[in-house]
Design an enzyme around this catalytic site. Structure first.
Site, PDB file in Angstrom:
ATOM      1  N   HIS A 126       0.895  -1.104  -0.102  1.00  0.00           N
ATOM      2  CA  HIS A 126      -0.057  -0.273   0.081  1.00  0.00           C
ATOM      3  C   HIS A 126       0.833   1.163   0.028  1.00  0.00           C
ATOM      4  CE1 HIS A 126       0.529  -1.470   4.108  1.00  0.00           C
ATOM      5  NE2 HIS A 126       0.755   0.118   4.481  1.00  0.00           N
ATOM      6  N   HIS A 133       1.078   5.078   0.702  1.00  0.00           N
ATOM      7  CA  HIS A 133       0.454   6.378   1.660  1.00  0.00           C
ATOM      8  C   HIS A 133       0.519   7.657   0.998  1.00  0.00           C
ATOM      9  CE1 HIS A 133       0.548   4.163   5.621  1.00  0.00           C
ATOM     10  NE2 HIS A 133       1.441   3.552   5.081  1.00  0.00           N
TER      11      HIS A 133
HETATM   12  P1  5GP Z   1       1.880   0.360   7.372  1.00  0.00           P
HETATM   13  O1  5GP Z   1       2.212   0.774   8.740  1.00  0.00           O
HETATM   14  O2  5GP Z   1       1.420  -0.926   7.083  1.00  0.00           O
HETATM   15  O3  5GP Z   1       2.558   1.018   6.146  1.00  0.00           O
HETATM   16  O4  5GP Z   1       0.327   1.412   7.258  1.00  0.00           O
HETATM   17  C1  5GP Z   1      -0.930   0.450   7.588  1.00  0.00           C
HETATM   18  C2  5GP Z   1      -2.005   1.736   7.634  1.00  0.00           C
HETATM   19  O5  5GP Z   1      -3.264   1.005   7.453  1.00  0.00           O
HETATM   20  C3  5GP Z   1      -2.001   2.416   8.821  1.00  0.00           C
HETATM   21  O6  5GP Z   1      -1.761   3.700   8.553  1.00  0.00           O
HETATM   22  C4  5GP Z   1      -3.238   2.284   9.375  1.00  0.00           C
HETATM   23  O7  5GP Z   1      -3.775   3.255   9.924  1.00  0.00           O
HETATM   24  C5  5GP Z   1      -4.137   1.545   8.333  1.00  0.00           C
HETATM   25  N1  5GP Z   1      -5.275   0.721   8.490  1.00  0.00           N
HETATM   26  C6  5GP Z   1      -5.075  -0.533   9.182  1.00  0.00           C
HETATM   27  N2  5GP Z   1      -6.351  -1.299   9.448  1.00  0.00           N
HETATM   28  C7  5GP Z   1      -6.930  -0.370   8.596  1.00  0.00           C
HETATM   29  C8  5GP Z   1      -8.386  -0.457   8.338  1.00  0.00           C
HETATM   30  O8  5GP Z   1      -9.264  -1.654   8.685  1.00  0.00           O
HETATM   31  N3  5GP Z   1      -9.129   0.371   7.329  1.00  0.00           N
HETATM   32  C9  5GP Z   1      -8.300   1.530   7.136  1.00  0.00           C
HETATM   33  N4  5GP Z   1      -9.070   2.367   6.495  1.00  0.00           N
HETATM   34  N5  5GP Z   1      -7.015   1.527   7.339  1.00  0.00           N
HETATM   35  C10 5GP Z   1      -6.367   0.765   8.052  1.00  0.00           C
END
Ligand code: 5GP
Ligand code: ZN
Length: 141
Positions: A100, A102
């Site tokens: 993903h 951001h």
């Molecule tokens: P990472 O740390 O893996 O790069 O970012 C994961 C992101 O996913 C975090 O910013 C977190 O807030 C978001 N996130 C986690 N679970 C969910 C969810 O169920 N729905 C949404 N919309 N965002 C999520």
């Protein structure tokens, strides 16, 4: 689809999300725990864990969506800039193992910092080490 993957469940509609963009290959939705108003996640619909696992066509689709959405996100929240980034792999802080990107809107007084601020001491690399690293990357690409 990976049954235990939260983002696959969002793609399947089993977990609700605030979707902002969708096409055949990509879904984009608001982050549930935003770092700034408009913080958006852009994902391939197919489950791939990291950049290394992502096929080239899916990578192109994700980047095309990032390219389209970044100015849209900025415009929606009247942000003059944004940080666009991937936590790629667990050691880099990736918590959801489904690729993903951001898009985090940035403002002049938001207290945030550049990507360079994520890192501690910089390595002191000699010219021959830099040359070896460049060659190794070129060979692996
Ligand atoms: P990472 O740390 O893996 O790069 O970012 C994961 C992101 O996913 C975090 O910013 C977190 O807030 C978001 N996130 C986690 N679970 C969910 C969810 O169920 N729905 C949404 N919309 N965002 C999520
Ligand atoms: Zn997934």
């Amino acid at each position: 689809m990976m049954d235990d993957c939260i983002f696959c469940q969002i793609v399947a509609g089993d977990i609700p999300s605030r979707t902002v963009y969708e096409d055949d290959a990509v879904l984009a939705f608001l982050d549930a725990n935003p770092l700034a108003p408009g913080h958006t996640l852009v994902i391939p619909k197919a489950h791939h864990e990291t950049m290394a696992d992502l096929p080239e066509d899916a990578a192109s689709d994700v980047f095309a969506a990032l390219h389209r959405l970044t100015p849209a996100v900025e415009a929606a929240v009247d942000a003059p800039a944004s940080t666009v980034a991937f936590n790629n792999g667990e050691e880099a802080g990736q918590e959801v193992p489904h690729v993903h990107g951001h898009i985090v809107p940035r403002f002049s007084d938001d207290g945030g910092r550049p990507i360079h601020a994520l890192f501690g001491d910089r390595p002191d690399l000699a010219d021959d080490e830099l040359a070896d690293i460049a060659t190794a990357i070129e060979d692996a690409a």
